[in-house]
Design an enzyme around this catalytic site. Sequence first.
Site, PDB file in Angstrom:
ATOM      1  N   GLU C  29       0.842  -1.198   0.000  1.00  0.00           N
ATOM      2  CA  GLU C  29       0.000   0.000   0.000  1.00  0.00           C
ATOM      3  C   GLU C  29       0.880   1.252   0.000  1.00  0.00           C
ATOM      4  OE1 GLU C  29      -2.452  -0.722   3.466  1.00  0.00           O
ATOM      5  OE2 GLU C  29      -3.029  -2.666   2.665  1.00  0.00           O
ATOM      6  N   GLU C  60      -4.552  -6.588   2.877  1.00  0.00           N
ATOM      7  CA  GLU C  60      -3.319  -7.253   3.299  1.00  0.00           C
ATOM      8  C   GLU C  60      -3.341  -8.730   2.913  1.00  0.00           C
ATOM      9  OE1 GLU C  60      -5.176  -5.173   5.089  1.00  0.00           O
ATOM     10  OE2 GLU C  60      -3.837  -3.449   5.260  1.00  0.00           O
ATOM     11  N   ALA C  84       2.549  -3.266  11.242  1.00  0.00           N
ATOM     12  CA  ALA C  84       2.396  -4.650  11.700  1.00  0.00           C
ATOM     13  C   ALA C  84       0.991  -4.879  12.255  1.00  0.00           C
ATOM     14  CB  ALA C  84       3.437  -4.971  12.764  1.00  0.00           C
ATOM     15  N   TYR C  86      -1.625  -4.182  11.009  1.00  0.00           N
ATOM     16  CA  TYR C  86      -2.570  -4.483   9.930  1.00  0.00           C
ATOM     17  C   TYR C  86      -2.226  -5.768   9.211  1.00  0.00           C
ATOM     18  CZ  TYR C  86      -3.648   0.393  10.856  1.00  0.00           C
ATOM     19  OH  TYR C  86      -3.976   1.576  11.469  1.00  0.00           O
ATOM     20  N   HIS C 129      -1.147   1.412  15.812  1.00  0.00           N
ATOM     21  CA  HIS C 129       0.126   1.744  15.169  1.00  0.00           C
ATOM     22  C   HIS C 129       1.292   1.482  16.107  1.00  0.00           C
ATOM     23  CE1 HIS C 129      -2.959   4.336  13.311  1.00  0.00           C
ATOM     24  NE2 HIS C 129      -2.308   4.144  12.191  1.00  0.00           N
TER      25      HIS C 129
HETATM   26  C1  LIG Z   1      -6.390  -2.867   7.797  1.00  0.00           C
HETATM   27  C2  LIG Z   1      -5.724  -1.560   7.558  1.00  0.00           C
HETATM   28  N1  LIG Z   1      -4.806  -1.457   6.569  1.00  0.00           N
HETATM   29  C3  LIG Z   1      -4.165  -0.294   6.350  1.00  0.00           C
HETATM   30  C4  LIG Z   1      -4.433   0.812   7.105  1.00  0.00           C
HETATM   31  C5  LIG Z   1      -3.668   2.132   6.871  1.00  0.00           C
HETATM   32  N2  LIG Z   1      -4.552   3.146   6.275  1.00  0.00           N
HETATM   33  C6  LIG Z   1      -5.224   4.018   7.051  1.00  0.00           C
HETATM   34  S1  LIG Z   1      -6.260   4.978   6.153  1.00  0.00           S
HETATM   35  C7  LIG Z   1      -5.793   4.255   4.691  1.00  0.00           C
HETATM   36  C8  LIG Z   1      -6.420   4.688   3.412  1.00  0.00           C
HETATM   37  C9  LIG Z   1      -7.898   4.461   3.380  1.00  0.00           C
HETATM   38  O1  LIG Z   1      -8.465   5.016   2.228  1.00  0.00           O
HETATM   39  P1  LIG Z   1     -10.031   5.089   2.018  1.00  0.00           P
HETATM   40  O2  LIG Z   1     -10.649   3.788   2.420  1.00  0.00           O
HETATM   41  O3  LIG Z   1     -10.284   5.538   0.647  1.00  0.00           O
HETATM   42  O4  LIG Z   1     -10.540   6.141   3.090  1.00  0.00           O
HETATM   43  P2  LIG Z   1     -10.233   7.706   3.158  1.00  0.00           P
HETATM   44  O5  LIG Z   1      -9.006   7.870   4.004  1.00  0.00           O
HETATM   45  O6  LIG Z   1     -10.056   8.192   1.783  1.00  0.00           O
HETATM   46  O7  LIG Z   1     -11.413   8.313   3.826  1.00  0.00           O
HETATM   47  C10 LIG Z   1      -4.831   3.272   4.929  1.00  0.00           C
HETATM   48  C11 LIG Z   1      -4.195   2.437   3.891  1.00  0.00           C
HETATM   49  C12 LIG Z   1      -5.413   0.665   8.124  1.00  0.00           C
HETATM   50  N3  LIG Z   1      -5.753   1.690   8.922  1.00  0.00           N
HETATM   51  N4  LIG Z   1      -6.033  -0.518   8.313  1.00  0.00           N
END
Ligand SMILES: Cc1ncc(C[n+]2csc(CCOP(=O)(O)OP(=O)(O)O)c2C)c(N)n1
Lengths: 414, 414, 338, 338
Positions: C29, C60, C84, C86, C129
Amino acid sequence: MTSKSRLHIPRPSARPGEAPDFSYLSLSEAGAVSRPATSATASEAEYLAQNLVRVMDDDGIAQGDWIPDLSPEQKVEALRLMLLTREYDNRLQRAQRQGKISFYMQSLGEEAVSIGQGMALEAGDMLFPAYRNQGLFILRNTSLVDLMCQCLSNTRDMCKGRQMPVMYHNRKGNLFSVSGNLATQYPHAVGWAMASAIKGEDHIAASWVGDGSTAEADFHYALTFAAVYQAPVILNVVNNQWAISTFQGFAGGERRPFAARGQGLGIPGIRVDGNDLLAVYAVTQWAAKRAREGGGPTLIEHVTYRGGAHSTSDDPTRYRPKDEWQAFPLGDPVERLKKHLVNEGHWSDEQHEALKEQLKETVMAAWKEAISYGTMTEGPMLDVSIMFDDVYEEVPQQLKDQCEELIALKGTLS
Amino acid sequence: MTSKSRLHIPRPSARPGEAPDFSYLSLSEAGAVSRPATSATASEAEYLAQNLVRVMDDDGIAQGDWIPDLSPEQKVEALRLMLLTREYDNRLQRAQRQGKISFYMQSLGEEAVSIGQGMALEAGDMLFPAYRNQGLFILRNTSLVDLMCQCLSNTRDMCKGRQMPVMYHNRKGNLFSVSGNLATQYPHAVGWAMASAIKGEDHIAASWVGDGSTAEADFHYALTFAAVYQAPVILNVVNNQWAISTFQGFAGGERRPFAARGQGLGIPGIRVDGNDLLAVYAVTQWAAKRAREGGGPTLIEHVTYRGGAHSTSDDPTRYRPKDEWQAFPLGDPVERLKKHLVNEGHWSDEQHEALKEQLKETVMAAWKEAISYGTMTEGPMLDVSIMFDDVYEEVPQQLKDQCEELIALKGTLS
Amino acid sequence: MSQMNMIQAINSALDVVMEKDPTVIILGEDVGYFGGVFRCTDGLQAKYGEHRVIDAPIAEGGIIGSAIGIGVNGLRPVAEIQFADYIYPGLDQIISELARLRYRSGGEYFSPVTIRAPCGGGIRGGQTHSQSPEALFTHLSGVKTVMPSSPYDAKGLLISAIESNDPVIFFEPKRIYNGPFDGDPNKPATPWSKHPAGEVPDGYYSIPLGEAAVVEEGDELSIITYGTMVHVAQAAVRNAGVKADIIDVRTLVPLDVETLTRSVKKTGRCLIAHEASRFSGYGAELSATIQEECFWHLEAPIERVAGWETPYPHAFEWDYFPGQDRILAGIRSIMEAV
Amino acid sequence: MSQMNMIQAINSALDVVMEKDPTVIILGEDVGYFGGVFRCTDGLQAKYGEHRVIDAPIAEGGIIGSAIGIGVNGLRPVAEIQFADYIYPGLDQIISELARLRYRSGGEYFSPVTIRAPCGGGIRGGQTHSQSPEALFTHLSGVKTVMPSSPYDAKGLLISAIESNDPVIFFEPKRIYNGPFDGDPNKPATPWSKHPAGEVPDGYYSIPLGEAAVVEEGDELSIITYGTMVHVAQAAVRNAGVKADIIDVRTLVPLDVETLTRSVKKTGRCLIAHEASRFSGYGAELSATIQEECFWHLEAPIERVAGWETPYPHAFEWDYFPGQDRILAGIRSIMEAV
Ligand SMILES: Cc1ncc(C[n+]2csc(CCOP(=O)(O)OP(=O)(O)O)c2C)c(N)n1
Ligand SMILES: Cc1ncc(C[n+]2csc(CCOP(=O)(O)OP(=O)(O)O)c2C)c(N)n1
Ligand SMILES: [Mg+2]
Ligand SMILES: [Mg+2]
């Protein structure tokens, strides 16, 4: 509380003691569904998910756009492979009943899926089978003895005694290792296809899951990754109507065909008569050509029926009518291809019976050889140190120590 | 190797330094999409996923079938709530910059989703928000001080110091606990709705995920369970075009709208102008009515834009044009509702400015009160024994011992 | 040789291996155009192309599942899990598939996937985190688990991990990405440039998996630890004025039992420290193994200093984090035992 | 009182609780009309209706995820995972959500989910029907982990688990569903009807979570174990002619440290046995805890007898399974230690 409940609970059309009822299955006439160009857009191909691609009609006559270019010899070969698969199943089912192997799973009634698709794909294409795809192994020339030895966990077992029966693989034949965990191989197939695309190669991947398994996360991951990267992969859903005791409605099959599952991602879906070998072959060829041309993934739903029990641990009379298979409108894939060949003048009842007899002997001979390499209960046995190999590429010190400890212990006992 | 690669890699329409380009977004005219009956079948409602439901046209005039029955007062209230959300965001964003809180996430540009939907739902409906749904908390009368204290992890923090900022909940307000893990709340909403159906109650559930989060397993589980049991739930995808640095194409949005994701399961999908509060309200009302009538789940895709950085840890100028938001064809939800109200004669620039000023003061007053309960760095501090509560319903002996050990240790230090 | 922090060292490891072996690809990601939220893959997509440094959907399990297939098809995937915390949606693919593929196929199939994941607390990241889930992976047969504690080790171990035909879970203690944090959040952070292990060769080198490092020598006590806690332990030992062996486990599986037991047999006293919760943490295995191997040499109970048995609490970070004071208390109790 | 095997006892527990509490519902693969592949829910759908005993899609993460939501809405879900080997797709929901919901919401939300899963080997089930993954769950803060070893305990503990407002992972050692298997696959199986713990009250009773049971008393050695291994240990002790305390842990989390240490302080010698792989298995925690608490009483190293560190191998089941011979060897080595 329950009296007021509004939760929708899917119900199969018939339970034990009731008359089978397949009115829920929407069917198309043989030849009725047209064949789009492999360059068609996903939208142009969308109708394929709602209908049912069929080639052979009730008289066994091939109809319509999807008639594949198969010679009589190829079709006879397909028939032979289906019969061989069935005979192989017979033999191993009995072996389990006799206590020679611990477990078994037949593909009774679904043989056209593996044989029809396997024939339509190329040797360099990588296949990620589920546990009911023994036909793919047989088609790709895995020796029957090898397959049997796997089920026997004996000294010639390709899995070195580590897997339950039916968890085959065939490295040379480009057949991946079957997993006992449902759907896990689906993203592997997509990843493999991604790598093929990255390397600029022409090989495609194909994988199979059951209707029930589509509810697992890996189904979603595979479709998503396949769509995002336009991976050259064929994703198959073998809808045999049942997942152990639950009918396909519990996987969300009540409202839309499984073939439509990729539509929200723009993955074309084809719903095919899974008991019509010619149709299965034809749609697979279409999807493979499309993938090789850079058209990305295709999802194929094979409408078929699980003719036997889920596995040797299962008793289907507890949850479905005994005679449900007999009432299945798409019949038996073996009988249907036979009828077609007989009708076309390339086959006869006599030839059929003779072939069955011959295959029975082939399988029996293989079985005799296989058990000579040991059974679960009778000698020769695998060397126990093999248990500690292949956990890692090299055996780490800890495992060497454990191996020694075990051998020493066995020494004191005997 | 790469020169020959055929792997499709999605590419956003513009990168930093390039001109924003939203030509990929397919739009409908305000009022152009008709409103089916809530009793429509999934097939009859299918067109809703491919189009874009919009009510307010460029002049702020409401058009078409979907004009909701909202009084001017209600619309002014919606405007106030959106402005309040924005002002709240402003304040906390600054607090983070000042080192008063560890982290923050704005909902800039997406306020109409939470406010429009929250207004369309009933108090007994249970909401399972994502981290960008602060509007729902504000709308459901969670006091600003409480929200701020959560972000401050201070002595009045509803989470008792255990969560990062923005991971609110509000038990009385029927707002579930926000999780830092993406999409995990989606199956919770479906389960909650299943329980509501089992109990024969009228309450429905709603949940939200971002475009990027649709790739997670929980998205698939939720859709599957919702479809199988026809759970009374509204599943929302807030497509703000970005998921941290990747645009929505990496979640499979290149070929089909997210609204179509449930079609393969027979879940109706609606694609709505997420910056049009009236449209958001109207489609939510439709979906809620449908769910209460036993019509099962609806998937709503809100087309909007993430106006700010992903979070205070992010710098979007590294991956997208600085002025992309300004070019977004659906504008700013606050400005659009304002224009509508002004046009209808219920609002004026002066009132707007006065309201903003007033809200600023409200928020500032709340902030002053909030920090009086402590900040991350300045007293009063939570009692450390709270760290060991609520792991289980009762504190087990082991945790009591650990708590004592810690307190003893702190005693020797001070 | 350059001065590198741990992020740069990881970036350099990836760069060196990608340069050397065209089959190495990266998937994760935000790893591509953006270069990763911690910037570990910065510049790599520009250098090696979009087909070798691939932005992935947020899934993931899909990342790990497809990486397995990519690996089976002759490429060598390095998957990044953003935190980690996630990794759990991908656990089934790790446990049921990645770890067992070679074994179940009688050695005929394998997939050389490396999974990188920033782990650990101390960054005010709250429960999602800050986690240290390494123990879960160490119970699996068929994957190796690694956690470096310096830029030098990170680069050398990561290169070995990627080159290994066994799957490796590579945890990166993100609290020490920028400097050797000694557990005191009130002191200004020391950068890696002030630390000898911040000197990192620019080119290729590797550190074998399965070898612990003795980072400090002494004969009164053995401290066995890994990751961020190596530096906390070093600081504590300095303050305690005790002569301790400090052993950085580095590779959690396979464990270098030999180096550990040699030390404990010498000192007779052992303290184990890690950030993760104590109960069924990796420290339990370390303690059990050392007790089995060194029982007759032990002069005091082996003690564990670890995270409390609660989720990682945002506001109580420094009460939760097993800092110098807790290690000092542990040392004291071990040294005073009679 | 009736004679019940463990399946009947579990079925009876479910029946009794569903009768008593209309909010209890069951969700799982094949649990409804069919009554479960091991028949633990046999007859319950017919009795309580399709809305309380619900067949689920094949999606373990979906089952656990929706169960959490069901629990939040005031019902009390009992989810069945068909085999413990298939629990991993649901791990993220267990680790990230179920275990932490109460904590992260400051005590305001919780979901009283019980997850039942048949576990363990000895049934020729190969790697995907034989696993003992309990250690992974014991490292989590916020879930309780239970494994009974008899019909009587199974019913009493399951009732407590369902009634608990904390989430409980309830592992059922399927090898002893039908009888107290002593580790010898060549002997005819003994049925529960020949065992006192096969006598089970028909109605309601409960056994508190968090209490270990001393199933055999002796003063020469403590054997700490759970599940199927309780019976294997009993047989081994009989054959060894040693006087041992045999302690059935029963609740792995929260652990009844008191009962364990009381015994080891008395005997000075301790053997820990479980089916799961040794490395980072639950035995590591048991060993570490006992060593910490009883160090000064130990007269020999604590030993662990456990599965080897490989996946569960189909053909080598009886070489892999830690049977009587391995326990005997362990006892011998502990008793001979000086
Ligand atoms: C299971 C998991 N994987 C990765 C993350 C890290 N992460 C936090 S927000 C995000 C992006 C999410 O994008 P979107 O679903 O489009 O929501 P937006 O932030 O645009 O509202 C990521 C990859 C997480 N919080 N949880
Ligand atoms: C992850 C996982 N969950 C549950 C099972 C147990 N199980 C084995 S086969 C099966 C039914 C699968 O049905 P379907 O996908 O329709 O395939 P079919 O058996 O009909 O070919 C189940 C639930 C499993 N093997 N793996
Ligand atoms: Mg099926
Ligand atoms: Mg987004």
